[in-house]
Design a protein around this motif. Structure first.
Motif, mmCIF file in Angstrom:
data_model
loop_
_atom_site.group_PDB
_atom_site.id
_atom_site.type_symbol
_atom_site.label_atom_id
_atom_site.label_comp_id
_atom_site.label_asym_id
_atom_site.label_seq_id
_atom_site.Cartn_x
_atom_site.Cartn_y
_atom_site.Cartn_z
ATOM 1 N N ILE A 23 0.854 -1.169 0.000
ATOM 2 C CA ILE A 23 0.000 0.000 0.000
ATOM 3 C C ILE A 23 0.899 1.230 0.000
ATOM 4 O O ILE A 23 1.878 1.300 0.737
ATOM 5 C CB ILE A 23 -0.966 -0.017 1.199
ATOM 6 C CG1 ILE A 23 -1.973 1.097 1.090
ATOM 7 C CG2 ILE A 23 -0.250 0.005 2.498
ATOM 8 C CD1 ILE A 23 -3.157 0.930 2.027
ATOM 9 N N THR A 24 0.549 2.150 -0.840
ATOM 10 C CA THR A 24 1.369 3.354 -0.971
ATOM 11 C C THR A 24 1.025 4.347 0.136
ATOM 12 O O THR A 24 0.078 4.160 0.892
ATOM 13 C CB THR A 24 1.112 4.016 -2.339
ATOM 14 O OG1 THR A 24 -0.260 4.419 -2.387
ATOM 15 C CG2 THR A 24 1.416 3.061 -3.481
ATOM 16 N N ARG A 26 -0.220 7.250 -0.284
ATOM 17 C CA ARG A 26 -1.539 7.781 -0.614
ATOM 18 C C ARG A 26 -2.626 6.813 -0.179
ATOM 19 O O ARG A 26 -3.664 7.211 0.353
ATOM 20 C CB ARG A 26 -1.613 8.041 -2.113
ATOM 21 C CG ARG A 26 -2.933 8.573 -2.565
ATOM 22 C CD ARG A 26 -2.919 8.816 -4.052
ATOM 23 N NE ARG A 26 -4.244 9.095 -4.541
ATOM 24 C CZ ARG A 26 -4.585 9.076 -5.799
ATOM 25 N NH1 ARG A 26 -3.682 8.781 -6.719
ATOM 26 N NH2 ARG A 26 -5.799 9.333 -6.177
ATOM 27 N N GLY A 27 -2.415 5.534 -0.376
ATOM 28 C CA GLY A 27 -3.377 4.513 0.043
ATOM 29 C C GLY A 27 -3.540 4.479 1.552
ATOM 30 O O GLY A 27 -4.650 4.304 2.066
ATOM 31 N N ARG A 28 -2.439 4.650 2.281
ATOM 32 C CA ARG A 28 -2.528 4.688 3.743
ATOM 33 C C ARG A 28 -3.353 5.884 4.206
ATOM 34 O O ARG A 28 -4.133 5.779 5.145
ATOM 35 C CB ARG A 28 -1.128 4.733 4.353
ATOM 36 C CG ARG A 28 -0.430 3.377 4.358
ATOM 37 C CD ARG A 28 0.829 3.404 5.194
ATOM 38 N NE ARG A 28 1.872 4.235 4.611
ATOM 39 C CZ ARG A 28 2.785 3.818 3.739
ATOM 40 N NH1 ARG A 28 2.771 2.560 3.337
ATOM 41 N NH2 ARG A 28 3.697 4.635 3.253
ATOM 42 N N VAL A 30 -5.776 7.322 2.528
ATOM 43 C CA VAL A 30 -7.179 7.040 2.193
ATOM 44 C C VAL A 30 -7.778 6.077 3.215
ATOM 45 O O VAL A 30 -8.906 6.284 3.688
ATOM 46 C CB VAL A 30 -7.287 6.468 0.762
ATOM 47 C CG1 VAL A 30 -8.682 5.917 0.497
ATOM 48 C CG2 VAL A 30 -6.930 7.530 -0.257
#
Length: 127
Positions: A23-24, A26-28, A30
């Motif tokens: 998970i990137t 940005r994903g974290r 979100v």
């Protein structure tokens, strides 16, 4: 009687490649945002509904069934207590006035109308 024969076509099974979930940043962000939304909504609801007025199921006194006193300039709860119940302890009378009229402090405004507790209403001097 007939006999059925099932033949499987032999197919080579592809090896299952196990990948690690990544998970990137940005994903974290979100995921953190999505996890915090219910908490924020619950907190906002608690803040907006907290501290509401308390209500009771008790019936209040019917209108006009108690006497009132109008506060004059310079009056205090103590002076009113001494006027309406000269034979009683003024501290008890002040406490009764504050609880009956739902006063949070002893500050009175001129022209304000105060209900008199029933035990002192008969001895009121009619201010």
């Amino acid at each position: 009687m007939s006999t059925l024969t099932i033949t499987d076509a032999v197919r080579p099974i592809a090896p299952v490649v196990s990948t690690r979930l990544r998970i990137t940043a940005r994903g974290r962000r979100v995921v953190a945002l999505l996890a915090s939304v219910p908490v924020v909504i619950a907190l906002a609801a608690a803040i907006l509904s907290g501290g509401g007025a308390l209500a009771s199921g008790e019936a209040g006194a019917p209108a006009g069934s108690f006497e009132t006193v109008t506060v004059l300039p310079g009056d205090s709860l103590w002076s009113i207590a001494e006027d309406i119940a000269p034979g009683h302890d003024p501290r008890d009378v002040v406490d009764g006035l504050m609880s009956l009229n739902a006063l949070s402090s002893a500050v009175l405004d001129a022209g304000q109308s105060l209900a008199i507790p029933t035990e002192y209403a008969g001895s009121a001097s009619g201010k």
